[in-house]
Scaffold this motif. Structure first.
Motif, PDB file in Angstrom:
ATOM      1  N   THR A 217     -15.459 -18.013 -47.559  1.00  0.00           N
ATOM      2  CA  THR A 217     -15.097 -17.880 -48.976  1.00  0.00           C
ATOM      3  C   THR A 217     -15.353 -16.473 -49.529  1.00  0.00           C
ATOM      4  O   THR A 217     -15.011 -16.193 -50.679  1.00  0.00           O
ATOM      5  CB  THR A 217     -15.873 -18.904 -49.823  1.00  0.00           C
ATOM      6  N   ASN A 218     -15.953 -15.590 -48.730  1.00  0.00           N
ATOM      7  CA  ASN A 218     -16.132 -14.208 -49.157  1.00  0.00           C
ATOM      8  C   ASN A 218     -14.841 -13.404 -49.036  1.00  0.00           C
ATOM      9  O   ASN A 218     -14.719 -12.324 -49.606  1.00  0.00           O
ATOM     10  CB  ASN A 218     -17.230 -13.536 -48.324  1.00  0.00           C
ATOM     11  N   LYS A 219     -13.887 -13.969 -48.296  1.00  0.00           N
ATOM     12  CA  LYS A 219     -12.613 -13.283 -48.125  1.00  0.00           C
ATOM     13  C   LYS A 219     -11.655 -13.682 -49.252  1.00  0.00           C
ATOM     14  O   LYS A 219     -11.830 -14.713 -49.894  1.00  0.00           O
ATOM     15  CB  LYS A 219     -12.013 -13.641 -46.762  1.00  0.00           C
ATOM     16  N   PRO A 220     -10.642 -12.860 -49.487  1.00  0.00           N
ATOM     17  CA  PRO A 220      -9.705 -13.165 -50.576  1.00  0.00           C
ATOM     18  C   PRO A 220      -8.847 -14.387 -50.261  1.00  0.00           C
ATOM     19  O   PRO A 220      -8.633 -14.734 -49.093  1.00  0.00           O
ATOM     20  CB  PRO A 220      -8.855 -11.897 -50.673  1.00  0.00           C
ATOM     21  N   LEU A 221      -8.349 -15.040 -51.298  1.00  0.00           N
ATOM     22  CA  LEU A 221      -7.476 -16.193 -51.159  1.00  0.00           C
ATOM     23  C   LEU A 221      -6.268 -15.827 -50.298  1.00  0.00           C
ATOM     24  O   LEU A 221      -5.643 -14.790 -50.491  1.00  0.00           O
ATOM     25  CB  LEU A 221      -6.994 -16.658 -52.540  1.00  0.00           C
ATOM     26  N   GLY A 222      -5.992 -16.680 -49.344  1.00  0.00           N
ATOM     27  CA  GLY A 222      -4.905 -16.423 -48.406  1.00  0.00           C
ATOM     28  C   GLY A 222      -5.391 -15.928 -47.059  1.00  0.00           C
ATOM     29  O   GLY A 222      -4.632 -15.921 -46.088  1.00  0.00           O
ATOM     30  N   GLN A 223      -6.683 -15.518 -46.991  1.00  0.00           N
ATOM     31  CA  GLN A 223      -7.234 -15.001 -45.735  1.00  0.00           C
ATOM     32  C   GLN A 223      -8.548 -15.684 -45.334  1.00  0.00           C
ATOM     33  O   GLN A 223      -9.236 -15.245 -44.434  1.00  0.00           O
ATOM     34  CB  GLN A 223      -7.482 -13.491 -45.860  1.00  0.00           C
ATOM     35  N   ARG A 224      -8.883 -16.778 -46.001  1.00  0.00           N
ATOM     36  CA  ARG A 224     -10.204 -17.385 -45.810  1.00  0.00           C
ATOM     37  C   ARG A 224     -10.315 -18.293 -44.589  1.00  0.00           C
ATOM     38  O   ARG A 224     -11.375 -18.409 -43.996  1.00  0.00           O
ATOM     39  CB  ARG A 224     -10.564 -18.210 -47.054  1.00  0.00           C
ATOM     40  N   SER A 225      -9.237 -18.979 -44.244  1.00  0.00           N
ATOM     41  CA  SER A 225      -9.320 -20.101 -43.297  1.00  0.00           C
ATOM     42  C   SER A 225      -8.831 -19.736 -41.911  1.00  0.00           C
ATOM     43  O   SER A 225      -7.921 -18.922 -41.743  1.00  0.00           O
ATOM     44  CB  SER A 225      -8.501 -21.284 -43.828  1.00  0.00           C
ATOM     45  N   ARG A 226      -9.451 -20.398 -40.933  1.00  0.00           N
ATOM     46  CA  ARG A 226      -9.016 -20.220 -39.549  1.00  0.00           C
ATOM     47  C   ARG A 226      -9.132 -21.553 -38.824  1.00  0.00           C
ATOM     48  O   ARG A 226     -10.161 -22.236 -38.918  1.00  0.00           O
ATOM     49  CB  ARG A 226      -9.877 -19.170 -38.849  1.00  0.00           C
ATOM     50  N   LEU A 227      -8.062 -21.948 -38.127  1.00  0.00           N
ATOM     51  CA  LEU A 227      -8.092 -23.161 -37.317  1.00  0.00           C
ATOM     52  C   LEU A 227      -8.876 -22.891 -36.045  1.00  0.00           C
ATOM     53  O   LEU A 227      -8.492 -22.045 -35.240  1.00  0.00           O
ATOM     54  CB  LEU A 227      -6.658 -23.601 -36.975  1.00  0.00           C
ATOM     55  N   ARG A 228      -9.979 -23.592 -35.873  1.00  0.00           N
ATOM     56  CA  ARG A 228     -10.826 -23.399 -34.697  1.00  0.00           C
ATOM     57  C   ARG A 228     -10.354 -24.226 -33.509  1.00  0.00           C
ATOM     58  O   ARG A 228     -10.297 -23.750 -32.382  1.00  0.00           O
ATOM     59  CB  ARG A 228     -12.274 -23.768 -35.030  1.00  0.00           C
ATOM     60  N   GLU A 229     -10.044 -25.493 -33.774  1.00  0.00           N
ATOM     61  CA  GLU A 229      -9.604 -26.385 -32.700  1.00  0.00           C
ATOM     62  C   GLU A 229      -9.031 -27.659 -33.296  1.00  0.00           C
ATOM     63  O   GLU A 229      -9.337 -27.982 -34.453  1.00  0.00           O
ATOM     64  CB  GLU A 229     -10.779 -26.716 -31.770  1.00  0.00           C
TER      65      GLU A 229
END
Length: 278
Positions: A217-229
């Motif tokens: 959540t420290n990253k800007p909206l649109g760059q916060r999430s990553r699919l791990r598995e």
């Protein structure tokens, strides 16, 4: 056993010859004559997609589970009405949204969670016990004079919204740090006599959907999430031996109406955020 068209034709010819030789030969029953020519099932190969276009919720869309069956019904001699189609039930659900050191929210099915039932209906909530009533089912009204061939198909996937902020707070400050989901389903191809309630299980499929999304959540909206598995889901299992359908898979409530959203703080008592509809 899967019946090839040639095998089905041979069985019908043999049966007809037998009737010529016997005056008392009775028409073959629906149970004896219905055949599944082919069953296909898969989960799409694309990974779960994540949508951060909203400042209020994160959305994700999982790949689709798909099932299709090619069914052959020889002529129905009696005044019987049969429906052939797909019935689905959820047998396991873990759905956790973690908010750092604050706690987590979770969608839960209380009776399934507590082991009171084996599975819960995943009907559309209208056409019990069927998953749906468009491509998912086909009804045959006897008597019929010709073979009836048809395909029944269904698909399923998840497209939920998860709040960036703690769900029991009025604040939209993003604190969501991870999403984990693990659900298991059993899907049956079934024929039901609408007059007598007789039920024939023609095919059983098991499948599972898993995901883990990590969020910064420290990253800007649109760059916060990553699919791990997982990047690719396990493919469904078409079982060689059919499984019986648990009673709760056939009646109300369905999973959508029975689920409850809980807030489980790191310290303190759990809170019901959204109660069950049913």
């Amino acid at each position: 056993m899967r019946l090839t068209p040639r095998f089905v034709w041979a069985v019908l010819v043999f049966g007809a010859m037998g009737c010529i030789q016997s005056i008392r030969c009775k028409p073959r029953s629906f149970r004896e004559s219905v055949g599944v020519l082919e069953v296909n099932s898969s989960i799409d190969s694309n990974p779960t997609s994540i949508d951060e276009s909203s400042s209020v919720v994160l959305r994700y869309r999982t790949p689709h589970f798909r099932a299709a069956a090619h069914v052959l019904v020889p002529p129905v001699a009696g005044k019987e009405t049969w429906t052939v189609g797909w019935i689905q039930a959820c047998s396991h659900m873990e759905f956790y949204n973690k908010y750092g050191d604050k706690g987590m929210s979770s969608w839960e099915l209380p009776d399934l969670r507590d082991g009171k039932i084996q599975a819960i209906s995943d009907s559309d909530g209208v056409n019990y016990p069927w998953y749906g009533n468009t491509t998912e089912t086909r009804t045959i009204v006897g008597p019929t004079k010709k073979d009836t061939k048809f395909i029944v198909s269904m698909n399923d996937n998840f497209y939920p919204s998860v709040t960036w902020g703690v769900p029991v707070s009025d604040s939209n400050v993003p604190q969501l740090t991870s999403i984990r989901r693990d659900q298991s389903f059993t899907t049956w191809l079934v024929a039901i006599n609408q007059g007598t309630g007789e039920m024939l299980v023609l095919q059983t499929i098991r499948w599972r959907m898993q995901l883990h999304i990590e969020i910064d959540t420290n990253k800007p909206l649109g760059q916060r999430s990553r699919l791990r598995e997982p990047i690719a889901q396990e493919q469904p299992q078409i079982l060689g031996k059919n499984e019986p359908i648990p009673p709760n898979a056939l009646v109300k409530p369905n999973a959508n109406d029975a689920q409850v959203l809980m807030w489980r703080p790191k310290n303190g008592e759990p809170i019901v955020v959204i109660p069950p509809k049913y």
